[in-house]
Motif scaffolding. Sequence first.
Motif, short mmCIF file in Angstrom:
data_model
loop_
_atom_site.label_atom_id
_atom_site.label_comp_id
_atom_site.label_asym_id
_atom_site.label_seq_id
_atom_site.Cartn_x
_atom_site.Cartn_y
_atom_site.Cartn_z
N ILE A 54 30.62 55.40 22.01
CA ILE A 54 31.21 54.22 21.36
C ILE A 54 30.04 53.29 20.99
O ILE A 54 29.17 53.03 21.82
CB ILE A 54 32.26 53.51 22.26
CG1 ILE A 54 32.90 52.31 21.56
CG2 ILE A 54 31.69 53.09 23.57
CD1 ILE A 54 33.85 52.65 20.47
N ASP A 58 31.24 48.51 17.20
CA ASP A 58 32.64 48.90 16.97
C ASP A 58 33.53 47.71 17.31
O ASP A 58 33.33 47.06 18.34
CB ASP A 58 32.99 50.10 17.84
CG ASP A 58 34.33 50.71 17.50
OD1 ASP A 58 35.36 50.04 17.73
OD2 ASP A 58 34.35 51.84 17.00
N SER A 59 34.52 47.45 16.49
CA SER A 59 35.40 46.30 16.72
C SER A 59 36.19 46.41 18.03
O SER A 59 36.64 45.40 18.57
CB SER A 59 36.36 46.12 15.54
OG SER A 59 37.21 47.24 15.43
N GLN A 60 36.34 47.61 18.56
CA GLN A 60 37.07 47.82 19.80
C GLN A 60 36.16 48.05 21.01
O GLN A 60 36.62 48.44 22.07
CB GLN A 60 38.01 49.04 19.64
CG GLN A 60 39.06 48.87 18.57
CD GLN A 60 39.98 47.72 18.89
OE1 GLN A 60 40.47 47.58 20.00
NE2 GLN A 60 40.21 46.86 17.90
N PHE A 61 34.85 47.82 20.83
CA PHE A 61 33.90 48.14 21.89
C PHE A 61 34.26 47.51 23.23
O PHE A 61 34.32 48.19 24.25
CB PHE A 61 32.47 47.74 21.51
CG PHE A 61 31.50 48.00 22.62
CD1 PHE A 61 31.00 49.27 22.84
CD2 PHE A 61 31.11 46.99 23.49
CE1 PHE A 61 30.13 49.54 23.89
CE2 PHE A 61 30.24 47.23 24.54
CZ PHE A 61 29.75 48.51 24.74
N SER A 62 34.51 46.21 23.26
CA SER A 62 34.77 45.51 24.53
C SER A 62 35.95 46.11 25.26
O SER A 62 35.89 46.35 26.47
CB SER A 62 35.01 44.03 24.28
OG SER A 62 33.85 43.43 23.77
N SER A 63 37.02 46.33 24.55
CA SER A 63 38.24 46.88 25.16
C SER A 63 38.02 48.30 25.68
O SER A 63 38.40 48.63 26.80
CB SER A 63 39.36 46.86 24.12
OG SER A 63 40.45 47.62 24.54
N ILE A 64 37.39 49.12 24.85
CA ILE A 64 37.15 50.52 25.25
C ILE A 64 36.18 50.58 26.43
O ILE A 64 36.41 51.30 27.41
CB ILE A 64 36.64 51.34 24.05
CG1 ILE A 64 37.78 51.52 23.02
CG2 ILE A 64 36.08 52.68 24.49
CD1 ILE A 64 37.36 52.14 21.72
N TYR A 65 35.11 49.81 26.35
CA TYR A 65 34.12 49.82 27.43
C TYR A 65 34.75 49.35 28.75
O TYR A 65 34.53 49.97 29.80
CB TYR A 65 32.92 48.95 27.06
CG TYR A 65 31.82 49.00 28.09
CD1 TYR A 65 31.09 50.16 28.29
CD2 TYR A 65 31.53 47.88 28.87
CE1 TYR A 65 30.08 50.22 29.25
CE2 TYR A 65 30.52 47.92 29.81
CZ TYR A 65 29.80 49.09 30.00
OH TYR A 65 28.81 49.15 30.95
N SER A 67 37.85 49.59 29.65
CA SER A 67 38.74 50.66 30.12
C SER A 67 37.95 51.79 30.77
O SER A 67 38.37 52.35 31.79
CB SER A 67 39.58 51.20 28.97
OG SER A 67 40.44 50.21 28.47
N SER A 104 39.98 55.34 21.27
CA SER A 104 40.71 54.44 22.18
C SER A 104 40.81 55.11 23.55
O SER A 104 40.64 56.31 23.68
CB SER A 104 42.11 54.10 21.64
OG SER A 104 42.89 55.26 21.52
N HIS A 106 43.32 54.95 27.15
CA HIS A 106 44.59 54.48 27.68
C HIS A 106 44.81 55.01 29.09
O HIS A 106 44.50 56.16 29.38
CB HIS A 106 45.75 54.97 26.79
CG HIS A 106 45.57 54.59 25.36
ND1 HIS A 106 45.93 53.38 24.86
CD2 HIS A 106 45.03 55.27 24.32
CE1 HIS A 106 45.64 53.33 23.58
NE2 HIS A 106 45.07 54.46 23.22
#
Length: 108
Positions: A54, A58-65, A67, A104, A106
């Motif tokens: 990742i 990436d715009s979702q980096f914080s969330s993915i990292y 998780s 993503s 989950h």
Amino acid sequence: MKVKILIAFAALTLSQTSFAAHYCNSSVEYLASEYNGVRAYTNTNGRTNDPMYIAYNDSQFSSIYASLVRAQSNGETVKIYILEEQDGDDAASCRDGVVDYIGSVHPL
């Protein structure tokens, strides 16, 4: 005319199914920081997966990292979706010999 429309619809439907999301139910073994992102090393039922990546931008980096860190810290198995055509990846499999780009993460 109806046959042409039916054939076109079937072709469209089949082409869209080729973009189906692929995922792995994985445990995160460790995370490695790199100059432009983070590489996640995972396994599924004890079998090592391809490294997953990742990018920091990436715009979702914080969330993915977050998780991935939570899953690693708690020893949890998570569902990791991999993206097609990202950095040369075909997202065909979590074990196809190509680094997979994380789309993503989950909880299960």
